[in-house]
Design a protein around this motif. Structure first.
Motif, PDB file in Angstrom:
ATOM      1  N   PRO A 227      -4.566 -51.405 -56.597  1.00 54.76           N
ATOM      2  CA  PRO A 227      -5.033 -50.017 -56.435  1.00 54.76           C
ATOM      3  C   PRO A 227      -4.441 -49.378 -55.180  1.00 54.76           C
ATOM      4  CG  PRO A 227      -6.878 -51.503 -56.881  1.00 54.76           C
ATOM      5  CD  PRO A 227      -5.697 -52.365 -56.576  1.00 54.76           C
ATOM      6  N   VAL A 228      -4.199 -48.070 -55.248  1.00 49.01           N
ATOM      7  CA  VAL A 228      -3.685 -47.354 -54.080  1.00 49.01           C
ATOM      8  C   VAL A 228      -4.781 -47.260 -53.024  1.00 49.01           C
ATOM      9  CG1 VAL A 228      -2.061 -46.046 -55.476  1.00 49.01           C
ATOM     10  CG2 VAL A 228      -4.321 -45.088 -54.998  1.00 49.01           C
ATOM     11  N   ARG A 229      -4.340 -47.164 -51.757  1.00 47.06           N
ATOM     12  CA  ARG A 229      -5.301 -47.175 -50.654  1.00 47.06           C
ATOM     13  C   ARG A 229      -5.198 -45.964 -49.733  1.00 47.06           C
ATOM     14  NH1 ARG A 229      -8.464 -50.579 -53.082  1.00 47.06           N
ATOM     15  NH2 ARG A 229      -7.718 -52.730 -53.201  1.00 47.06           N
ATOM     16  N   SER A 271      -6.612 -37.831 -47.823  1.00 49.99           N
ATOM     17  CA  SER A 271      -6.436 -39.234 -47.461  1.00 49.99           C
ATOM     18  C   SER A 271      -7.782 -39.931 -47.336  1.00 49.99           C
ATOM     19  CB  SER A 271      -5.675 -39.341 -46.139  1.00 49.99           C
ATOM     20  OG  SER A 271      -6.443 -38.791 -45.087  1.00 49.99           O
ATOM     21  N   THR A 272      -7.731 -41.243 -47.260  1.00 50.34           N
ATOM     22  CA  THR A 272      -8.967 -42.005 -47.167  1.00 50.34           C
ATOM     23  C   THR A 272      -9.702 -41.767 -45.847  1.00 50.34           C
ATOM     24  OG1 THR A 272      -7.604 -43.888 -46.460  1.00 50.34           O
ATOM     25  CG2 THR A 272      -8.297 -43.836 -48.758  1.00 50.34           C
ATOM     26  N   ASP A 273      -9.014 -41.223 -44.832  1.00 45.49           N
ATOM     27  CA  ASP A 273      -9.713 -40.894 -43.581  1.00 45.49           C
ATOM     28  C   ASP A 273     -10.204 -39.453 -43.570  1.00 45.49           C
ATOM     29  OD1 ASP A 273      -7.455 -39.394 -43.145  1.00 45.49           O
ATOM     30  OD2 ASP A 273      -6.816 -40.459 -41.338  1.00 45.49           O
ATOM     31  N   GLY A 274     -10.119 -38.762 -44.716  1.00 48.22           N
ATOM     32  CA  GLY A 274     -10.742 -37.447 -44.849  1.00 48.22           C
ATOM     33  C   GLY A 274      -9.873 -36.270 -44.487  1.00 48.22           C
ATOM     34  N   ARG A 275      -8.588 -36.498 -44.193  1.00 50.89           N
ATOM     35  CA  ARG A 275      -7.704 -35.380 -43.886  1.00 50.89           C
ATOM     36  C   ARG A 275      -6.983 -34.921 -45.155  1.00 50.89           C
ATOM     37  NH1 ARG A 275      -6.512 -34.145 -38.612  1.00 50.89           N
ATOM     38  NH2 ARG A 275      -7.583 -35.440 -37.081  1.00 50.89           N
ATOM     39  N   ALA A 276      -6.636 -33.651 -45.153  1.00 49.42           N
ATOM     40  CA  ALA A 276      -6.004 -33.076 -46.344  1.00 49.42           C
ATOM     41  C   ALA A 276      -4.605 -32.581 -46.023  1.00 49.42           C
ATOM     42  CB  ALA A 276      -6.843 -31.928 -46.890  1.00 49.42           C
ATOM     43  N   GLU A 277      -3.723 -32.659 -46.998  1.00 50.27           N
ATOM     44  CA  GLU A 277      -2.419 -32.012 -46.956  1.00 50.27           C
ATOM     45  C   GLU A 277      -2.365 -31.046 -48.121  1.00 50.27           C
ATOM     46  OE1 GLU A 277       0.380 -35.650 -45.182  1.00 50.27           O
ATOM     47  OE2 GLU A 277       0.737 -34.835 -47.179  1.00 50.27           O
TER      48      GLU A 277
END
Length: 294
Positions: A227-229, A271-277
């Protein structure tokens, strides 16, 4: 259902909930056309049905009459595979089965199994024949639901006014627009942003959907079977749902943003740390932190 809708038809198909919103109620003939296109697609592409084309091919390999969508979908898969360095490919079904997401939904994971890297040699399609040169499990989850959304919208060409075909995360809008919230993957009752979808398609993918244990979900890297992380959720806005769905899958991997940009697809990923692009010019609003360079 959005405000002002006159009619919503809900049904279950291909393992998910569908809603078709229209200004006037669909006739029985229109509903029959929808059922027919869904049944045909499911009978050809579902790896969960013993009698489907892909299950019969997967058991022994061989050839079958090419489904009407095969050439178009495999063409997009070739672009996905090239852009992501092989992370996305249509023979990832065996990797999903090894992870426990099998036809019986045992949800008992084993060791990760990479998908065949030479899938383009193994899986070929002409105008009339689909060939699988060795046993393998075809899974078109990277773009298949989007393709079916497009097909359903197409068979409802005679529905007047605004039409919304929503297949739980993948939707197409015609004849008007709707405002759609981008569901927070960690807090489903919240949104990380909103976007207007007008005569276009919006598709989303998230690792909290179709998950069955700690770190176990349906978005796998075909090169490793794991699975992707790094990324937890993606959204893509495109003229059609197949490309929006495909881009939403590609965005979990390096190379996905470049492919989406080349297709002219607007996108967001978290991302998994809650930041968006987000893509340059994304025509919506985000409520969360954005990463550098976007």
């Amino acid at each position: 259902m959005s405000r002002g809708a006159a009619s919503v038809w809900r049904f279950d198909a291909i393992g998910t909930r569908w809603e078709i919103e229209s200004a006037t109620a669909l006739t029985e003939r229109q509903r029959e056309r929808v059922r027919a296109v869904v049944d045909r697609f499911d009978a050809e592409w579902s790896r969960f049905r013993d009698d489907s084309v892909v299950r019969r091919l997967g058991a022994r390999g061989g050839s079958a009459p090419a489904p009407a969508d095969a050439a178009d979908m495999l063409a997009v898969y070739r672009e996905l595979s090239a852009a992501t360095g092989g992370a996305v490919n249509p023979l990832v079904g065996g990797s999903l089965e090894a992870a426990g997401y099998d036809a019986a939904l045992t949800l008992r994971p084993g060791a990760p199994v990479p998908a065949p890297a030479d899938w383009e040699r193994m899986l070929e399609c002409t105008a009339s024949v689909l060939t699988l040169r060795a046993p393998a499990t075809i899974d078109v989850g990277a773009l298949g639901k989007g393709r079916l959304v497009d097909l359903v919208a197409a068979v409802l060409h005679d529905v007047p006014g605004r039409l919304v075909v929503d297949a739980s995360g993948d939707l197409a809008v015609r004849g008007g627009g709707i405002r759609v919230g981008l569901e927070h993957p960690y807090h489903p009752s919240r949104a990380i942003g909103v976007v207007e979808v007008a005569d276009a398609a919006l598709c989303a993918s998230a690792t909290n959907r179709r998950s069955w244990g700690a770190g176990l979900h349906h978005v796998l890297d075909a090169r490793t079977g794991a699975p992707v992380r790094t990324w937890v959720a993606t959204w893509a806005l495109a003229p059609d749902a197949m490309h929006a769905d495909a881009a939403a899958t590609a965005l979990f991997f390096d190379g996905g943003p470049r492919l989406a940009d080349r297709w002219g697809v607007h996108w967001v990923r978290m991302s998994t740390d809650g930041r968006a692009e987000r893509s340059h010019g994304f025509p919506g609003e985000l409520f969360t932190l954005t990463g550098p360079g976007r």
